[in-house]
Design a protein around this motif. Structure first.
Motif, short mmCIF file in Angstrom:
data_model
loop_
_atom_site.label_atom_id
_atom_site.label_comp_id
_atom_site.label_asym_id
_atom_site.label_seq_id
_atom_site.Cartn_x
_atom_site.Cartn_y
_atom_site.Cartn_z
N GLY A 1 8.31 -12.43 2.52
CA GLY A 1 7.62 -11.51 1.61
C GLY A 1 7.24 -12.13 0.28
N LYS A 2 7.14 -13.47 0.22
CA LYS A 2 6.79 -14.15 -1.03
C LYS A 2 5.38 -13.76 -1.50
CE LYS A 2 7.58 -18.08 1.08
NZ LYS A 2 8.17 -17.51 2.30
N SER A 3 4.40 -13.93 -0.59
CA SER A 3 3.01 -13.62 -0.98
C SER A 3 2.89 -12.13 -1.27
CB SER A 3 2.05 -14.02 0.15
OG SER A 3 2.22 -15.40 0.45
N SER A 4 3.55 -11.30 -0.48
CA SER A 4 3.49 -9.85 -0.72
C SER A 4 4.11 -9.49 -2.06
CB SER A 4 4.26 -9.09 0.37
OG SER A 4 3.77 -9.38 1.63
N PHE A 5 5.16 -10.20 -2.47
CA PHE A 5 5.79 -9.89 -3.76
C PHE A 5 4.82 -10.19 -4.90
CE2 PHE A 5 8.58 -11.13 -7.40
CZ PHE A 5 9.00 -9.84 -7.71
N SER B 1 4.86 -20.92 8.77
CA SER B 1 4.51 -20.25 7.52
C SER B 1 3.04 -19.91 7.48
CB SER B 1 4.86 -21.17 6.35
OG SER B 1 4.57 -20.54 5.14
N PHE B 2 2.71 -18.74 7.01
CA PHE B 2 1.31 -18.37 6.88
C PHE B 2 0.71 -19.07 5.65
CE2 PHE B 2 -2.11 -15.47 5.51
CZ PHE B 2 -2.91 -15.58 6.62
N THR B 3 1.48 -19.09 4.57
CA THR B 3 1.03 -19.79 3.37
C THR B 3 1.36 -21.27 3.54
OG1 THR B 3 1.52 -17.84 2.06
CG2 THR B 3 1.24 -19.89 0.85
N VAL C 1 13.48 -3.72 1.88
CA VAL C 1 14.62 -2.79 1.82
C VAL C 1 14.35 -1.54 2.66
CG1 VAL C 1 15.51 -3.57 -0.42
CG2 VAL C 1 13.75 -1.81 -0.36
N ASP C 2 13.06 -1.22 2.83
CA ASP C 2 12.71 -0.05 3.66
C ASP C 2 13.09 -0.26 5.12
OD1 ASP C 2 10.67 -2.09 3.30
OD2 ASP C 2 9.32 -0.88 4.52
N GLN C 3 13.05 -1.52 5.56
CA GLN C 3 13.38 -1.82 6.97
C GLN C 3 14.88 -1.98 7.14
OE1 GLN C 3 10.79 -1.97 9.03
NE2 GLN C 3 9.30 -3.53 8.45
N LYS D 1 10.77 -2.98 -2.55
CA LYS D 1 9.94 -2.72 -1.37
C LYS D 1 8.56 -3.22 -1.75
CE LYS D 1 7.86 0.84 1.45
NZ LYS D 1 7.52 2.25 1.56
N ASN D 2 8.05 -4.18 -1.02
CA ASN D 2 6.73 -4.72 -1.32
C ASN D 2 5.64 -3.79 -0.80
OD1 ASN D 2 7.27 -7.17 -2.61
ND2 ASN D 2 7.58 -8.24 -0.66
N TYR D 3 4.48 -3.87 -1.44
CA TYR D 3 3.31 -3.19 -0.89
C TYR D 3 2.92 -3.91 0.39
CZ TYR D 3 2.86 -0.34 -5.02
OH TYR D 3 3.10 0.59 -6.00
N1 LIG Z 1 8.06 -3.07 5.49
C1 LIG Z 1 7.89 -4.09 4.66
N2 LIG Z 1 7.10 -5.13 5.04
C2 LIG Z 1 6.96 -6.16 4.17
C3 LIG Z 1 7.62 -6.21 2.91
N3 LIG Z 1 7.32 -7.37 2.30
C4 LIG Z 1 6.49 -8.04 3.14
N4 LIG Z 1 6.26 -7.31 4.27
C5 LIG Z 1 5.45 -7.72 5.42
O1 LIG Z 1 6.02 -8.92 5.94
C6 LIG Z 1 5.00 -9.81 6.40
C7 LIG Z 1 5.18 -11.20 5.78
O2 LIG Z 1 4.95 -11.11 4.40
P1 LIG Z 1 4.35 -12.32 3.54
O3 LIG Z 1 4.25 -11.82 2.16
O4 LIG Z 1 3.15 -12.90 4.19
O5 LIG Z 1 5.57 -13.34 3.64
P2 LIG Z 1 5.62 -14.84 3.09
O6 LIG Z 1 7.01 -15.06 2.61
O7 LIG Z 1 4.53 -15.09 2.12
O8 LIG Z 1 5.39 -15.66 4.45
P3 LIG Z 1 4.94 -17.20 4.66
O9 LIG Z 1 3.76 -17.48 3.79
O10 LIG Z 1 4.61 -17.22 6.13
O11 LIG Z 1 6.13 -18.03 4.34
C8 LIG Z 1 3.68 -9.15 6.06
O12 LIG Z 1 3.19 -8.51 7.23
C9 LIG Z 1 4.03 -8.13 5.01
O13 LIG Z 1 3.16 -7.02 5.02
C10 LIG Z 1 8.46 -5.07 2.54
O14 LIG Z 1 9.10 -5.02 1.47
N5 LIG Z 1 8.55 -4.07 3.46
#
Ligand SMILES: Nc1nc2c(ncn2[C@@H]2O[C@H](COP(=O)(O)OP(=O)(O)OP(=O)(O)O)[C@@H](O)[C@H]2O)c(=O)[nH]1
Ligand SMILES: [Mg+2]
Length: 286
Positions: free
Chosen positions: A55-59, A84-86, A205-207, A247-249
């Motif tokens: 959830g790094k990019s989402s944060f 990793s996606f990023t 945290v929602d999951q 909880k990320n968007y």
């Molecule tokens: N339910 C829920 N889903 C989340 C949350 N944070 C992230 N996600 C989902 O988790 C998935 C991965 O999130 P990213 O933000 O791409 O994770 P990342 O850490 O950047 O991943 P990499 O770039 O692959 O290392 C995405 O589908 C998000 O929508 C959260 O707090 N709650």
């Protein structure tokens, strides 16, 4: 029912907070009011590290959503199935409304178990010291070397990171391969001399807890969330006062006050400790 409730939650919150629009506005105003502690600094850089998909990019997007009051997409996110996606070292400006203190979050490739998998630990250390050029595409098999074009030989203070944020997914962290946690511990040991502040953000945290999924305001009543945060704090050695659940968007089309308050509490602490560290590092000439 009563019994199930007591299994999931405490009678009193384990961390006190208030909710509502005023709390959110106060946090935003506090963040805007943070003054840079050192004059030569053009940007306060924060590095986000953690396992793939944590959830790094989402944060990063969530922080900008909370500040702007709308859904943004500066960092690309994905429910990636493997790897990793990023992959790129990408700076994203945080829209904190500062004219004098520009805050930049650097998105980075996720960490994976085993050697030559995911973001190389040595590249994360180089990024902290400012040696990685923005836009660099990480190569798990070939860490950046001083001969590479993307290697910044004489980093300025603004190229360096003043806070490392470990982003961990609350619902999966205990299943994470121990070698990933070892890599994070390795980073902690290698940057000890910089007195680099380290903050932990626990996403998803929602999951991780049905109580929290139903009502985010119950977060600090949740036994599960507290237990997971303590587990991470013990494993990584980051104190609980530097640990923030969010909880990320991810599927929302509008911002939400409760989500914003948790996200902004984490951001508030990150900017404060990064700013303090920039002063210490500039005066010590690290
Ligand atoms: N339910 C829920 N889903 C989340 C949350 N944070 C992230 N996600 C989902 O988790 C998935 C991965 O999130 P990213 O933000 O791409 O994770 P990342 O850490 O950047 O991943 P990499 O770039 O692959 O290392 C995405 O589908 C998000 O929508 C959260 O707090 N709650
Ligand atoms: Mg990412």
């Amino acid at each position: 029912m009563g019994n199930r409730k007591s299994q999931l939650e405490y009678d009193a919150p384990w961390r006190k907070t208030t909710w509502g629009t005023k709390k959110k506005d106060d946090l935003i105003n506090d963040i805007k009011g943070i003054e840079p502690t050192t004059g030569d600094l053009k940007c306060l850089r924060v590095l986000l590290v953690g396992p793939c998909g944590s959830g790094k990019s989402s944060f990063i997007n969530s922080v900008n959503n909370a500040l702007k009051g709308r859904i943004t997409s500066g960092a690309l996110c994905d429910r990636a199935t493997g790897g990793s996606f990023t992959v790129e070292y990408k700076p994203i400006k945080i829209e904190s409304g500062h004219s004098s203190l520009s805050v930049v979050f650097n998105d980075i490739m996720g960490m994976e178990p085993g050697c030559k998998q995911g973001c190389p630990v040595e590249d994360i250390i180089k990024a902290i010291h400012g040696h990685v050029r923005n836009g660099h595409v990480f190569n798990p098999e070939k860490p950046l070397s001083p001969e590479d074009e993307d290697y910044v030989k004489d980093p300025t203070l603004s190229d360096q990171a003043f806070c490392v944020v470990y982003v961990l997914a609350a619902d999966r962290i205990q299943l994470t391969d121990p070698s990933v946690l070892e890599k994070i511990k390795d980073i902690r040991m290698q940057v000890r001399a910089l007195a680099l502040p380290q903050v932990m953000v626990l996403t998803n945290v929602d999951q991780a807890c049905p109580l929290v999924n139903a009502n985010l305001q119950r977060i600090y009543y949740s036994k599960k969330i507290k237990e997971k945060m303590e587990w991470c704090s013990n494993r990584l050695g980051v104190p609980m006062c530097h640990a923030f659940p969010v909880k990320n968007y991810h599927e929302e089309i509008e911002t939400n006050n409760d989500m914003d308050i948790l996200i902004l509490q984490a951001l508030h602490q990150i900017i404060h400790v990064a700013n303090d560290n920039s002063q210490a590092r500039s005066s010590n000439n690290y």
